[in-house]
Design a protein around this motif. Sequence first.
Motif, PDB file in Angstrom:
ATOM      1  N   HIS A  45       0.745  -0.782  -0.115  1.00 20.95           N
ATOM      2  CA  HIS A  45       0.541   0.128   0.187  1.00 20.95           C
ATOM      3  C   HIS A  45       1.167   1.227  -0.035  1.00 20.95           C
ATOM      4  CE1 HIS A  45      -3.716  -2.695   0.525  1.00 20.95           C
ATOM      5  NE2 HIS A  45      -3.493  -2.939   1.893  1.00 20.95           N
ATOM      6  N   PHE A  46       2.289   1.454   0.627  1.00 18.96           N
ATOM      7  CA  PHE A  46       2.943   2.846   0.166  1.00 18.96           C
ATOM      8  C   PHE A  46       4.635   1.915  -0.135  1.00 18.96           C
ATOM      9  CE2 PHE A  46       0.445   2.329   4.618  1.00 18.96           C
ATOM     10  CZ  PHE A  46      -0.555   3.374   3.690  1.00 18.96           C
ATOM     11  N   ASN A  47       4.695   2.903  -0.735  1.00 17.64           N
ATOM     12  CA  ASN A  47       6.441   2.691  -1.100  1.00 17.64           C
ATOM     13  C   ASN A  47       7.469   2.301  -0.257  1.00 17.64           C
ATOM     14  OD1 ASN A  47       5.131   2.391  -4.166  1.00 17.64           O
ATOM     15  ND2 ASN A  47       5.337   4.103  -4.337  1.00 17.64           N
ATOM     16  N   GLY A  48       7.338   3.482   0.789  1.00 19.52           N
ATOM     17  CA  GLY A  48       8.170   4.177   1.831  1.00 19.52           C
ATOM     18  C   GLY A  48       7.463   5.023   3.217  1.00 19.52           C
ATOM     19  N   PHE A  49       7.902   4.976   3.736  1.00 16.58           N
ATOM     20  CA  PHE A  49       7.867   5.715   5.179  1.00 16.58           C
ATOM     21  C   PHE A  49       8.657   5.488   5.688  1.00 16.58           C
ATOM     22  CE2 PHE A  49       5.986   1.561   5.793  1.00 16.58           C
ATOM     23  CZ  PHE A  49       6.516   0.721   7.006  1.00 16.58           C
ATOM     24  N   GLY A  50       8.650   6.696   7.364  1.00 14.54           N
ATOM     25  CA  GLY A  50       9.962   6.385   8.010  1.00 14.54           C
ATOM     26  C   GLY A  50       9.012   6.769   9.209  1.00 14.54           C
ATOM     27  N   VAL A  51       9.442   6.028  10.582  1.00 12.90           N
ATOM     28  CA  VAL A  51       9.017   5.628  11.792  1.00 12.90           C
ATOM     29  C   VAL A  51       9.656   6.239  12.946  1.00 12.90           C
ATOM     30  CG1 VAL A  51       6.803   4.377  11.240  1.00 12.90           C
ATOM     31  CG2 VAL A  51       8.812   2.701  12.128  1.00 12.90           C
ATOM     32  N   ALA A  52       9.325   6.722  14.200  1.00 14.99           N
ATOM     33  CA  ALA A  52      10.524   7.080  15.781  1.00 14.99           C
ATOM     34  C   ALA A  52       9.779   7.027  15.880  1.00 14.99           C
ATOM     35  CB  ALA A  52      11.552   8.668  15.160  1.00 14.99           C
ATOM     36  N   ILE A  53       9.998   6.465  17.753  1.00 17.18           N
ATOM     37  CA  ILE A  53       9.785   6.295  18.737  1.00 17.18           C
ATOM     38  C   ILE A  53      10.367   7.045  19.849  1.00 17.18           C
ATOM     39  CG2 ILE A  53       8.655   4.974  21.006  1.00 17.18           C
ATOM     40  CD1 ILE A  53       8.032   2.627  18.888  1.00 17.18           C
ATOM     41  N   VAL A  54       9.768   7.725  20.269  1.00 18.35           N
ATOM     42  CA  VAL A  54      10.774   8.580  20.932  1.00 18.35           C
ATOM     43  C   VAL A  54      10.116   9.420  22.445  1.00 18.35           C
ATOM     44  CG1 VAL A  54      11.072  11.643  20.831  1.00 18.35           C
ATOM     45  CG2 VAL A  54      11.186  10.206  19.007  1.00 18.35           C
ATOM     46  N   SER A  55      10.925   9.699  23.870  1.00 18.22           N
ATOM     47  CA  SER A  55      10.907   9.914  24.528  1.00 18.22           C
ATOM     48  C   SER A  55      11.507  11.370  25.370  1.00 18.22           C
ATOM     49  CB  SER A  55      11.306   9.262  26.513  1.00 18.22           C
ATOM     50  OG  SER A  55      12.373   9.110  25.980  1.00 18.22           O
ATOM     51  N   GLY A  56      11.537  11.801  26.726  1.00 25.82           N
ATOM     52  CA  GLY A  56      11.888  12.288  26.765  1.00 25.82           C
ATOM     53  C   GLY A  56      13.776  12.403  27.449  1.00 25.82           C
ATOM     54  N   LYS A  57      14.146  11.789  27.189  1.00 23.52           N
ATOM     55  CA  LYS A  57      15.270  10.737  27.343  1.00 23.52           C
ATOM     56  C   LYS A  57      15.667  10.939  26.190  1.00 23.52           C
ATOM     57  CE  LYS A  57      14.112   8.239  31.815  1.00 23.52           C
ATOM     58  NZ  LYS A  57      13.909   7.078  32.536  1.00 23.52           N
TER      59      LYS A  57
END
Length: 412
Positions: A45-57
């Motif tokens: 369904h999608f050619n490409g993507f970027g992801v992240a999981i982030v905290s205050g640390k």
Amino acid sequence: MKILFTSFLYLIGGFFTQSVAQPARHRAAQDSLTAELEALRVQGHFNGFGVAIVSGKGVLYQQGVGFADAQAGKPYDLHTVQYIASVSKTIVGLALLKAQELGKLHLDDPIDQYLPFKVRNPAFPDVPITLRHLATHTSGIRDNDFYLSKNYYLRPGLPLAGLPMTFDATQTFIPADSAVSLPEFLRNSLTPEGKWYQPKGFSARRPGELYEYSNVGASLAAYVVERACGQPFPAFTKRYLLRPLRLRDSGWSFRQIDFARYSRLYGSTTVPLPYYATTTYPDGGFISSVADLSKYLHELIRGYQGRGTVLGPASYRELFRPQLAAGNFEDRNERNPFSESYNVGILMGFGYTGFIGHTGGDPGVVALLFFDPTSGIGRILLLNTSYDDRPSEATMYQIWNTLEKYQHRVGG
């Protein structure tokens, strides 16, 4: 710019720094998450993507998946850049508050004192529109019929053969030599003598009364910052945001980024779009990478926690303070967790669940950036392909929810 999905978003996660010192369980969780994301990508369904999981640390996880250019087999990686659409508006919010800290303006100032032309709602000609009205989408300024037909223009010097010149029934890509500057667009759209002026471009409600999402209003806010501070808006944000946060991949135009890293954008997996830019660039034209957006989200989370660096504590409290009441909304969905318009800070969205951030959509772009103020964990998703049916929408949700599933497992 325009919100492509009022039916979607929210539920947030944390930030990532891959370190050899990480516990083995974190590395194993990261590997499992990457495998699940790749399995979702190969659904097609999608050619490409970027992801992240982030905290205050810091960054807990970030990953590029699939292709920045499917035809050339170019991978989508952490430094691939693309538009982030309306997530850009959150940067305008920070810029407004930085300009206020510098003593250049105040949120409750009438905008007319900074503009070379007068902007008034024709139904309320004696009521000034303030910067706070623009920042909370209560100015009464609407996107008129010319917003989609005069705003998106083609990047010159690139081949166009076989590429679509429209994105949908209303959104047209115009030649570069037909584009105008942001001040010209605003003057022509918002003043009675302008060639694109329409009375229906303003609400029938008094400024400050009703929440109505406005791309033009957000761009006008950025132009006021430019006028008040005496320097172009991109230069102002580079000095006070991009450089302090070391956002090295990011900028407001192709000239300000490494174009070799720019992702192709797709109307669908098989339909590449022409390279385009927008006249009202502050409302959706910020170009960035997952690596840079992770730093940006880290700063937002820390700012909420009273530990930010680009704004002072009082400014961050204002940025994240819900500005409106129930009476400012005509159609407020109090049950939909994917609506960002339950309330608003200074160009910062809130859901009824309490999650803070913004969503965005433009031709070939889907973007989500949110954090949970309770857990201090946030998530990012950038897609380089528009979704156009239920299965692709469902896959987008699965990607977002998969990040949530792993957000407490990938780092501490």
